[in-house]
Write a protein that holds these residues in place. Structure first.
Motif, PDB file in Angstrom:
ATOM      1  N   PHE A 159      18.538 -13.602  16.132  1.00 61.92           N
ATOM      2  CA  PHE A 159      19.569 -12.893  15.384  1.00 61.92           C
ATOM      3  C   PHE A 159      19.304 -13.017  13.885  1.00 61.92           C
ATOM      4  CE2 PHE A 159      21.431 -14.025  19.423  1.00 61.92           C
ATOM      5  CZ  PHE A 159      22.117 -12.884  19.791  1.00 61.92           C
ATOM      6  N   ILE A 160      19.445 -11.903  13.193  1.00 62.67           N
ATOM      7  CA  ILE A 160      19.314 -11.883  11.733  1.00 62.67           C
ATOM      8  C   ILE A 160      20.650 -11.450  11.146  1.00 62.67           C
ATOM      9  CG2 ILE A 160      18.138 -10.854   9.753  1.00 62.67           C
ATOM     10  CD1 ILE A 160      15.752 -10.321  11.592  1.00 62.67           C
ATOM     11  N   THR A 161      21.235 -12.312  10.326  1.00 63.90           N
ATOM     12  CA  THR A 161      22.515 -12.027   9.686  1.00 63.90           C
ATOM     13  C   THR A 161      22.315 -11.946   8.179  1.00 63.90           C
ATOM     14  OG1 THR A 161      23.694 -13.247  11.404  1.00 63.90           O
ATOM     15  CG2 THR A 161      24.897 -12.782   9.394  1.00 63.90           C
ATOM     16  N   PHE A 162      22.729 -10.841   7.588  1.00 65.75           N
ATOM     17  CA  PHE A 162      22.637 -10.636   6.142  1.00 65.75           C
ATOM     18  C   PHE A 162      24.037 -10.375   5.612  1.00 65.75           C
ATOM     19  CE2 PHE A 162      21.771  -7.117   2.858  1.00 65.75           C
ATOM     20  CZ  PHE A 162      21.867  -8.005   1.791  1.00 65.75           C
ATOM     21  N   PHE A 178      29.978  -7.903   2.055  1.00 69.76           N
ATOM     22  CA  PHE A 178      29.150  -7.113   2.968  1.00 69.76           C
ATOM     23  C   PHE A 178      28.655  -8.029   4.080  1.00 69.76           C
ATOM     24  CE2 PHE A 178      24.889  -5.886   4.336  1.00 69.76           C
ATOM     25  CZ  PHE A 178      25.086  -4.568   4.724  1.00 69.76           C
ATOM     26  N   TYR A 179      28.545  -7.483   5.296  1.00 67.69           N
ATOM     27  CA  TYR A 179      28.057  -8.276   6.430  1.00 67.69           C
ATOM     28  C   TYR A 179      27.388  -7.357   7.444  1.00 67.69           C
ATOM     29  CZ  TYR A 179      28.191 -11.222  10.636  1.00 67.69           C
ATOM     30  OH  TYR A 179      27.855 -11.925  11.754  1.00 67.69           O
ATOM     31  N   VAL A 180      26.216  -7.746   7.901  1.00 68.04           N
ATOM     32  CA  VAL A 180      25.552  -7.017   8.980  1.00 68.04           C
ATOM     33  C   VAL A 180      24.726  -8.010   9.792  1.00 68.04           C
ATOM     34  CG1 VAL A 180      23.541  -6.398   7.573  1.00 68.04           C
ATOM     35  CG2 VAL A 180      24.095  -5.032   9.584  1.00 68.04           C
ATOM     36  N   PHE A 206      10.691  -9.303   8.801  1.00 71.57           N
ATOM     37  CA  PHE A 206       9.856  -8.471   7.943  1.00 71.57           C
ATOM     38  C   PHE A 206       9.913  -6.992   8.345  1.00 71.57           C
ATOM     39  CE2 PHE A 206       7.164 -12.525   7.663  1.00 71.57           C
ATOM     40  CZ  PHE A 206       7.906 -12.982   6.586  1.00 71.57           C
ATOM     41  N   LEU A 207      10.032  -6.741   9.651  1.00 72.55           N
ATOM     42  CA  LEU A 207      10.066  -5.366  10.133  1.00 72.55           C
ATOM     43  C   LEU A 207      11.399  -4.677   9.868  1.00 72.55           C
ATOM     44  CD1 LEU A 207       8.281  -5.707  13.611  1.00 72.55           C
ATOM     45  CD2 LEU A 207       7.328  -4.792  11.481  1.00 72.55           C
ATOM     46  N   ASN A 208      12.453  -5.445   9.690  1.00 71.32           N
ATOM     47  CA  ASN A 208      13.800  -4.860   9.609  1.00 71.32           C
ATOM     48  C   ASN A 208      14.527  -5.105   8.294  1.00 71.32           C
ATOM     49  OD1 ASN A 208      14.526  -3.831  12.548  1.00 71.32           O
ATOM     50  ND2 ASN A 208      13.414  -5.752  12.791  1.00 71.32           N
ATOM     51  N   VAL A 209      13.938  -5.864   7.384  1.00 74.43           N
ATOM     52  CA  VAL A 209      14.656  -6.206   6.158  1.00 74.43           C
ATOM     53  C   VAL A 209      14.973  -4.975   5.316  1.00 74.43           C
ATOM     54  CG1 VAL A 209      12.561  -6.671   4.791  1.00 74.43           C
ATOM     55  CG2 VAL A 209      14.723  -7.799   4.214  1.00 74.43           C
ATOM     56  N   ASP A 210      14.074  -3.999   5.286  1.00 72.51           N
ATOM     57  CA  ASP A 210      14.339  -2.793   4.499  1.00 72.51           C
ATOM     58  C   ASP A 210      15.534  -2.022   5.060  1.00 72.51           C
ATOM     59  OD1 ASP A 210      12.337  -3.209   2.635  1.00 72.51           O
ATOM     60  OD2 ASP A 210      10.831  -2.127   3.782  1.00 72.51           O
ATOM     61  N   ASP A 211      15.659  -1.973   6.380  1.00 74.07           N
ATOM     62  CA  ASP A 211      16.813  -1.312   6.990  1.00 74.07           C
ATOM     63  C   ASP A 211      18.109  -2.038   6.645  1.00 74.07           C
ATOM     64  OD1 ASP A 211      15.247   0.636   8.148  1.00 74.07           O
ATOM     65  OD2 ASP A 211      15.064  -0.412  10.065  1.00 74.07           O
ATOM     66  N   LEU A 212      18.063  -3.366   6.644  1.00 78.24           N
ATOM     67  CA  LEU A 212      19.240  -4.158   6.296  1.00 78.24           C
ATOM     68  C   LEU A 212      19.647  -3.908   4.847  1.00 78.24           C
ATOM     69  CD1 LEU A 212      18.301  -7.571   7.975  1.00 78.24           C
ATOM     70  CD2 LEU A 212      19.897  -5.851   8.830  1.00 78.24           C
ATOM     71  N   ARG A 215      21.196  -0.491   4.315  1.00 79.85           N
ATOM     72  CA  ARG A 215      22.613  -0.493   4.725  1.00 79.85           C
ATOM     73  C   ARG A 215      23.489  -1.056   3.607  1.00 79.85           C
ATOM     74  NH1 ARG A 215      25.538  -0.065   9.547  1.00 79.85           N
ATOM     75  NH2 ARG A 215      27.710   0.101   8.886  1.00 79.85           N
ATOM     76  N   PHE A 216      22.992  -2.091   2.945  1.00 77.80           N
ATOM     77  CA  PHE A 216      23.702  -2.668   1.805  1.00 77.80           C
ATOM     78  C   PHE A 216      23.867  -1.625   0.699  1.00 77.80           C
ATOM     79  CE2 PHE A 216      23.380  -4.510  -2.443  1.00 77.80           C
ATOM     80  CZ  PHE A 216      24.389  -5.462  -2.435  1.00 77.80           C
ATOM     81  N   ILE A 217      22.794  -0.899   0.403  1.00 76.27           N
ATOM     82  CA  ILE A 217      22.835   0.132  -0.644  1.00 76.27           C
ATOM     83  C   ILE A 217      23.861   1.205  -0.301  1.00 76.27           C
ATOM     84  CG2 ILE A 217      21.518   1.953  -1.797  1.00 76.27           C
ATOM     85  CD1 ILE A 217      20.790  -0.898  -2.673  1.00 76.27           C
ATOM     86  N   GLU A 218      23.947   1.564   0.955  1.00 74.61           N
ATOM     87  CA  GLU A 218      24.874   2.607   1.387  1.00 74.61           C
ATOM     88  C   GLU A 218      26.337   2.191   1.226  1.00 74.61           C
ATOM     89  OE1 GLU A 218      23.816   3.344   5.397  1.00 74.61           O
ATOM     90  OE2 GLU A 218      21.948   4.407   4.916  1.00 74.61           O
ATOM     91  N   GLU A 219      26.620   0.883   1.241  1.00 76.60           N
ATOM     92  CA  GLU A 219      28.001   0.416   1.222  1.00 76.60           C
ATOM     93  C   GLU A 219      28.426  -0.246  -0.083  1.00 76.60           C
ATOM     94  OE1 GLU A 219      29.086  -1.841   4.645  1.00 76.60           O
ATOM     95  OE2 GLU A 219      28.088  -0.478   6.051  1.00 76.60           O
TER      96      GLU A 219
END
Length: 229
Positions: A159-162, A178-180, A206-212, A215-219
């Protein structure tokens, strides 16, 4: 290590009671700084046998600064693209100021964030946190791999929590949060009953950090500033 299955994705956006008052307060910010990530690695027993506590501490600090710079790049590109009149403090400057004031990586979490803001000379700070957790073994298997022959493997849940909060100088209470969280099933290769250290257990991050971060940028609340002009 190979990321093999997307397991679960949960995103909790800021609550619906966030109104225009939030964006009006964000609109007066002329400068913002991003702190190094509060980074936590919760490793399973197999990984704990490979990585010493010293190596884990070094890796945690390296990731903390690397993720800080990555988030800075994402947010700075957004500010430039939208032509927002906000200065995002360069991470090298942020780190230099913290170092000049003898604030270490571990000490940063203990400091009052209002004092940190004043020290950095900004109107607001983004205080980010990342938790990477490996949980048990979901199942084991055997598979043929090129050049390696028959290889057994354990598949574990990861699990990756940002999370992040935006804070002003006027109060240490978060103006915005913010939480995802994303979950995966990932595998460690095992050969002759020994976990191969060449596998990168952080590959899903590393594969998913840009997507995370997208999402932060969008919110994030600065996205509304254009409508206030």
């Amino acid at each position: 290590m190979k990321q093999i299955v997307f397991f679960i994705a949960i995103s909790l956006a800021p609550s619906c009671n966030q109104n225009m008052a939030l964006y009006q307060r964000a609109a007066v910010h002329k400068s913002v700084a991003i702190l190094p990530f509060d980074m936590t690695l919760n490793l399973n027993k197999a990984q704990q046998k490979i990585i010493t506590e010293k190596d884990k501490s070094t890796l945690t600090q390296t990731l903390s600064i690397d993720l800080q710079k990555r988030l800075y790049n994402h947010l700075n590109q957004y500010f430039v693209r939208k032509k927002l009149q906000i200065e995002l403090q360069n991470t090298d400057k942020t780190l230099a100021i913290l170092s000049e004031n003898k604030i270490t990586f571990n000490d940063l979490r203990l400091y009052n964030k209002t004092n940190i803001q004043k020290m950095l000379g900004v109107d607001a700070i983004i205080d980010p946190k990342m938790i990477v957790t490996q949980k048990g073994v979901a199942f084991s298997g055997i598979a043929p791999l090129p050049y390696l022959g028959i290889v057994s493997f354990d598949v574990y849940n990861l699990f990756i929590t940002f999370s992040a909060s935006l804070k002003e100088q006027t109060t240490d209470t978060a103006l915005w949060k913010f939480y995802v969280q994303k979950g995966f099933q990932a595998a460690n290769k095992i050969k002759k009953s020994k976990v191969e250290t060449s596998d990168n257990f952080l590959l899903p991050l590393f594969l998913n950090v840009d997507d995370l971060f997208n999402r932060f940028i969008e919110e994030q609340p600065y996205r509304k500033l254009k409508s206030l002009k």
